[in-house]
Write an enzyme that holds these catalytic residues in place. Structure first.
Site, PDB file in Angstrom:
ATOM      1  N   HIS A  57      -3.021  53.510 -18.529  1.00 38.97           N
ATOM      2  CA  HIS A  57      -3.194  52.128 -18.994  1.00 38.97           C
ATOM      3  C   HIS A  57      -3.474  51.181 -17.831  1.00 38.97           C
ATOM      4  O   HIS A  57      -3.335  49.972 -17.976  1.00 38.97           O
ATOM      5  CB  HIS A  57      -1.936  51.666 -19.727  1.00 38.97           C
ATOM      6  CG  HIS A  57      -1.497  52.593 -20.813  1.00 38.97           C
ATOM      7  ND1 HIS A  57      -2.323  52.944 -21.856  1.00 38.97           N
ATOM      8  CD2 HIS A  57      -0.334  53.257 -21.010  1.00 38.97           C
ATOM      9  CE1 HIS A  57      -1.673  53.778 -22.660  1.00 38.97           C
ATOM     10  NE2 HIS A  57      -0.471  53.993 -22.160  1.00 38.97           N
ATOM     11  N   HIS A 219      -2.381  54.365 -27.105  1.00 37.02           N
ATOM     12  CA  HIS A 219      -2.454  55.806 -26.886  1.00 37.02           C
ATOM     13  C   HIS A 219      -3.448  56.458 -27.847  1.00 37.02           C
ATOM     14  O   HIS A 219      -3.504  57.686 -27.946  1.00 37.02           O
ATOM     15  CB  HIS A 219      -1.085  56.468 -27.096  1.00 37.02           C
ATOM     16  CG  HIS A 219      -0.010  55.887 -26.253  1.00 37.02           C
ATOM     17  ND1 HIS A 219       0.818  54.881 -26.686  1.00 37.02           N
ATOM     18  CD2 HIS A 219       0.371  56.168 -24.980  1.00 37.02           C
ATOM     19  CE1 HIS A 219       1.674  54.561 -25.729  1.00 37.02           C
ATOM     20  NE2 HIS A 219       1.422  55.328 -24.688  1.00 37.02           N
TER      21      HIS A 219
END
Length: 333
Positions: A57, A219
């Protein structure tokens, strides 16, 4: 799978080495367990602000370590929570008598592992507290969470809590401000194409050429619905409707608008979407007092965007504007 990597099993470690080489003036990196630490930590008399989560991320969280933001970040494997011992190592490296605040995204592994580390720190006599951010309006629950997911609002929370700690606020005040932000921030994301996790080697999900996943998680978790691709005007309107109506935000509010690339969306499309969002908010009587545009919480190379709104007051604006100097965010210095 085509990626600029050597071995999926070492991608996080090698990336952290590169971060350390590029920003040795701002951070230092421990590899076992993996922790990114502010170069001048521990800072005497200052509340430590610590966060972390699965890698993939970036620049969240490691890219936000430095003056005015995080004292440490704890990166797990790609899309995998860091272990309690790694969080504990971050606490030990940064925390003194002023205590520490752990910022935790609402994913089951993160919550459990940060909670365990906090309990271990408390047993050592440290004042360590946790806040859990759950700003995603898309779903009530997901594969990864019990309740809403922590997404784009995490970036804003880390900046504001970090600024409060930097100006010398007590742990009580930093925690109270963090909980205020959590109560006033909302986000939603969409995906046009899936990311590929290095150790998996195939896309996380399949989308048709004319499909968009509306309400995607960071995700690659599914969201509210799969819709047909539509022009940016309609898509941004749909996203803002979901966010604005959730809090709800109202005529007269001042907000920070964060338009985020999920990793694979080019700036030309991101700014196009941001411009639409600013206009639509103005039409509702909502003033965009501050804004952030760019890839600040990504999902590897996922093609898509997220929109985050934070309701502001004078103190939050002051904290947002305060100097920050990290690898990924810098102003006022």
């Amino acid at each position: 799978m085509k990626k600029i990597i050597n071995d999926p099993s070492t991608v996080v470690t090698e990336s952290l080495r590169g971060l350390a080489a590029a920003h040795a003036d701002l951070v230092r990196v421990r590899e076992d367990p993996a922790v990114v630490i502010r170069a001048d930590a521990p800072v005497s008399g200052k509340v430590a602000v610590i966060s972390g989560g699965g890698s993939g991320h970036e620049p969240l969280h490691s890219g936000f370590v430095g003056r005015g933001m995080l004292d440490a970040a704890v990166p797990g494997a790609v899309f995998t929570s860091p272990t309690p011992d790694a969080v504990q190592a971050a606490v030990e490296a940064t925390t003194g008598e002023a205590g520490a605040l752990l910022i935790v995204k609402n994913y089951t592994g993160d919550v459990l592992n940060f909670e365990t580390a906090g309990e271990l720190a408390a047993a050592d006599g440290l004042d360590v507290r946790s806040v859990v951010i759950d700003d995603d309006v898309a779903v009530a629950d997901s594969t990864y969470t019990a309740g809403r997911r922590g997404v784009g609002g995490t970036v804003l929370l880390e900046k504001i809590a970090g600024a409060a700690a930097e100006r010398g606020d007590s742990l009580d005040v930093v925690e109270t401000l963090a909980r205020q932000v959590i109560g006033q921030v909302r986000s939603i994301g969409v995906a046009l194409a899936a990311p590929t996790v290095p150790h998996v080697g195939t896309p996380s999900f399949d989308l048709g050429a004319d499909e968009i996943e509306f309400g995607i998680g960071i995700h690659g978790e599914p969201g509210r619905e799969r819709i047909k691709a539509e022009p940016a005007e309609a898509l941004v309107t749909r996203m803002l409707d979901a966010v604005v109506e959730d809090l709800p935000f109202a005529d007269g509010d001042r907000v920070l608008l964060f338009t985020n690339s999920m990793g694979g969306t080019p700036p030309i499309e991101l700014y196009l979407a941001h411009g639409i969002a600013e206009r639509l908010l103005a039409e509702r009587g909502i003033t965009v007092a501050r804004r952030l545009v760019g890839p600040y919480i990504t999902s590897l190379e996922m093609q898509g965007i997220s929109l985050t709104l934070l309701r502001l007051d004078d103190d939050l604006i002051e904290l947002w504007d305060a100097p920050v100097h990290t690898p990924a965010l810098r102003w006022g210095v």
